[in-house]
Design an enzyme around this catalytic site. Structure first.
Site, PDB file in Angstrom:
ATOM      1  N   LEU A  16       0.812  -1.212   0.000  1.00  0.00           N
ATOM      2  CA  LEU A  16       0.000   0.000   0.000  1.00  0.00           C
ATOM      3  C   LEU A  16       0.847   1.264   0.000  1.00  0.00           C
ATOM      4  O   LEU A  16       0.461   2.284  -0.557  1.00  0.00           O
ATOM      5  CB  LEU A  16      -0.942   0.016   1.208  1.00  0.00           C
ATOM      6  CG  LEU A  16      -2.078  -1.009   1.208  1.00  0.00           C
ATOM      7  CD1 LEU A  16      -2.849  -0.941   2.520  1.00  0.00           C
ATOM      8  CD2 LEU A  16      -3.015  -0.768   0.026  1.00  0.00           C
ATOM      9  N   VAL A  24       3.638  -0.290   4.622  1.00  0.00           N
ATOM     10  CA  VAL A  24       2.251  -0.685   4.869  1.00  0.00           C
ATOM     11  C   VAL A  24       1.806  -1.641   3.776  1.00  0.00           C
ATOM     12  O   VAL A  24       1.935  -1.352   2.580  1.00  0.00           O
ATOM     13  CB  VAL A  24       1.314   0.543   4.916  1.00  0.00           C
ATOM     14  CG1 VAL A  24      -0.113   0.102   5.244  1.00  0.00           C
ATOM     15  CG2 VAL A  24       1.800   1.549   5.945  1.00  0.00           C
ATOM     16  N   LYS A  39       1.052  -2.293   9.156  1.00  0.00           N
ATOM     17  CA  LYS A  39       2.173  -1.355   9.157  1.00  0.00           C
ATOM     18  C   LYS A  39       3.360  -1.998   9.860  1.00  0.00           C
ATOM     19  O   LYS A  39       3.263  -2.397  11.025  1.00  0.00           O
ATOM     20  CB  LYS A  39       1.755  -0.065   9.871  1.00  0.00           C
ATOM     21  CG  LYS A  39       2.771   1.047   9.830  1.00  0.00           C
ATOM     22  CD  LYS A  39       2.168   2.310  10.451  1.00  0.00           C
ATOM     23  CE  LYS A  39       3.123   3.477  10.383  1.00  0.00           C
ATOM     24  NZ  LYS A  39       2.503   4.714  10.949  1.00  0.00           N
ATOM     25  N   ASP A 133       1.980  16.210  12.306  1.00  0.00           N
ATOM     26  CA  ASP A 133       2.345  15.933  10.913  1.00  0.00           C
ATOM     27  C   ASP A 133       1.082  15.818  10.066  1.00  0.00           C
ATOM     28  O   ASP A 133       0.837  14.789   9.434  1.00  0.00           O
ATOM     29  CB  ASP A 133       3.167  14.647  10.831  1.00  0.00           C
ATOM     30  CG  ASP A 133       3.898  14.522   9.496  1.00  0.00           C
ATOM     31  OD1 ASP A 133       4.170  15.568   8.872  1.00  0.00           O
ATOM     32  OD2 ASP A 133       4.187  13.390   9.078  1.00  0.00           O
TER      33      ASP A 133
END
Length: 489
Positions: A16, A24, A39, A133
């Site tokens: 991904l 991921v 993840k 972030d």
């Protein structure tokens, strides 16, 4: 990159995404017959204990919050090579970055989306967490039974506000992170996320072909009051921004569509009554409600400065490296070398140095940073190494107007630590309130001290990680070395 056949019990279908710290994968859960996102910590970071702990912190935090506006964690595990992984809900609608790559969103849709993103960030802020972030890549979409859901993801840089001091390593994505995040001495709080929300708003609503110049050219259809909201959100000084995501969202709601604001931005239910901010859960409380008037001049936050302290194990403390001292070898005392910042000075034990000339995030009436010092045998190591003892010393007139020394110390609990009874110590004409914490991991002892500076309407704050064996005598000697010039001297 070779696709693994399985991760734990999950069959891997495809990649991904991959970043600096993690990869991921799309996996299939055979028990529930559903897809998940897995993840995995990057191999080159697997032996860095700080990065590993940050990775696991993200999973723990999301699991604890477990909110429909945040990406959810199902489980954690470990690969045979020792790398940790987290099993997350799969956002089958992709990311905002993917959608913007195909062209701008309609203005009405972009405004609604920005409000939804702010609502997700507000969940974090209500639990005293800063994301740090906020980017299009960290905004995800997932199918729902009646409508698509907007999810805030990738909290790998997030910290509970109790640990969100900018005296940690800088973190964030250029173009979206607040100016203070690029300052290794900066204090990062909810207003840093407000900056990120403002930058997302610019990305969604400004004309990408507006040409050079500091002022963006807005896309046709942007309501006239919205640019003022985004300008305030992206102000350089944190004090000039909205207090948190809730305040930003309320201002955006009024500016975007005053007539049907409540319909366009349905409010989340208020969080249930819970523990105060000085509890283990760290739920936020305020002295008074934040200003959300997008047209009024920005006012100084009444919540006070973001905490400079937090979990002992996180290493995110406003502390200094005093060196690995034992006994009386490094005891501060009268005479000798002194370090100064404005009217503030501190006695330095032999071999110590000082750095810092201002208290990041604390502004005086003249708009300048209020004075602060970090004193250390090795100032370059103190922030990153929890094994290095140290102290941070600051002077704030703003804090003195807002609270008392007792109140200032009470705002700085350490949830994972055991507190000794509060004590008072009079040193060099200052009546100090001193709290000492014994911590199970990271820095074994932390001390918080505050007092009113003699001859000035200002509060003195000292945070200390004593050297091994540095008990009450060491702390009092360090406090005795703190001096402030009286007004007019």
């Amino acid at each position: 990159m070779r696709t693994p056949a399985r991760i734990g019990p999950y069959r891997i279908e495809r990649l991904l995404g991959a970043g600096s710290f993690a990869t991921v994968w799309l996996g299939h859960d055979p028990v529930l017959d559903s897809h998940v996102a897995i993840k995995v910590l990057a191999e080159n970071w697997s032996h860095d204990l700080r990065v590993r702990e940050r990775f696991l912190d993200e999973a723990r935090l999301l699991r604890r919050l477990d909110h429909p506006r945040l990406i959810r964690v199902h489980a954690v595990g470990e690969l045979p090579d020792g790398r940790p992984y987290a099993v997350l809900a799969w956002a089958d609608g992709g990311s905002l970055r993917d959608r913007l790559a195909t062209g701008p969103l309609p203005v009405a849709e972009a405004l609604t989306l920005l409000g939804e993103i702010a609502a997700g960030v507000a969940v974090l802020h209500r639990h005293r967490v800063v994301h740090r972030d906020l980017t299009p890549g960290n905004v995800l979409f997932a199918s729902g039974p009646t409508a698509e859901r907007v999810l805030v993801a990738d909290l790998g840089l997030a910290k509970a506000l109790a640990a969100a001091s900018g005296l940690t390593a800088r973190a964030g994505t250029p173009g979206y992170m607040a100016p203070e995040q690029d300052d290794p001495l900066a204090v990062v709080d909810t207003r840093s996320d407000v900056f990120g929300l403002g930058r997302l708003g610019l990305r969604l609503l400004a004309d990408p072909d507006g040409g050079p110049g500091p002022a963006p050219r807005w896309r046709p259809g942007v309501p006239a009051a919205v640019p003022a909201v985004l300008r305030r959100a992206t102000a350089v000084r944190p004090a000039d921004r909205y207090l948190d995501a809730d305040a930003f969202r309320a201002a955006l709601r009024r500016a975007a569509s005053p007539a049907d604001a409540d319909d366009r931005y349905p409010s989340d239910p208020a969080p249930p009554a819970g523990p105060r901010a000085d509890s283990a859960e760290g739920v936020e409380h305020r002295a008074d409600p934040p200003s959300t008037d997008s047209t009024a001049p920005a006012t100084r936050s009444r919540r006070g400065p973001a905490r400079l302290v937090g979990r002992a194990g996180a290493g995110a403390l406003a502390l200094v490296a005093l060196g690995a001292l034992a006994g009386d070898a490094g005891r501060p005392g009268p005479g000798g070398t002194r370090a100064t910042s404005g009217p503030l000075s501190v006695a330095l034990p032999a071999g110590w140095r000082a750095t810092g000339t201002g208290w990041a995030g604390q502004y005086g009436d003249d708009g300048r940073l209020e004075p602060a010092l970090i004193v250390a045998a090795d100032p370059d190591r103190w922030a990153a190494d929890p094994g290095v003892p140290g102290a941070f010393v600051g002077l704030s007139a703003d804090a003195a107007r807002r609270t008392t020394p007792e109140g200032f110390v009470a705002e700085r609990p350490h949830a994972d630590c055991v507190a000794a009874p509060l004590r008072r110590s009079r040193q060099a004409g200052v009546d100090w309130v001193v709290a000492r914490y014994a911590c199970p991991a990271g820095r074994p002892v932390l001390v918080e001290a505050a007092g009113l500076a003699a001859g000035r309407d200002a509060l003195l704050y000292v945070q200390i990680a004593p050297p091994p064996g540095g008990g009450t005598e060491f702390v009092d000697a360090l406090l005795a070395g703190v001096r402030v010039r009286a007004t007019g001297d």
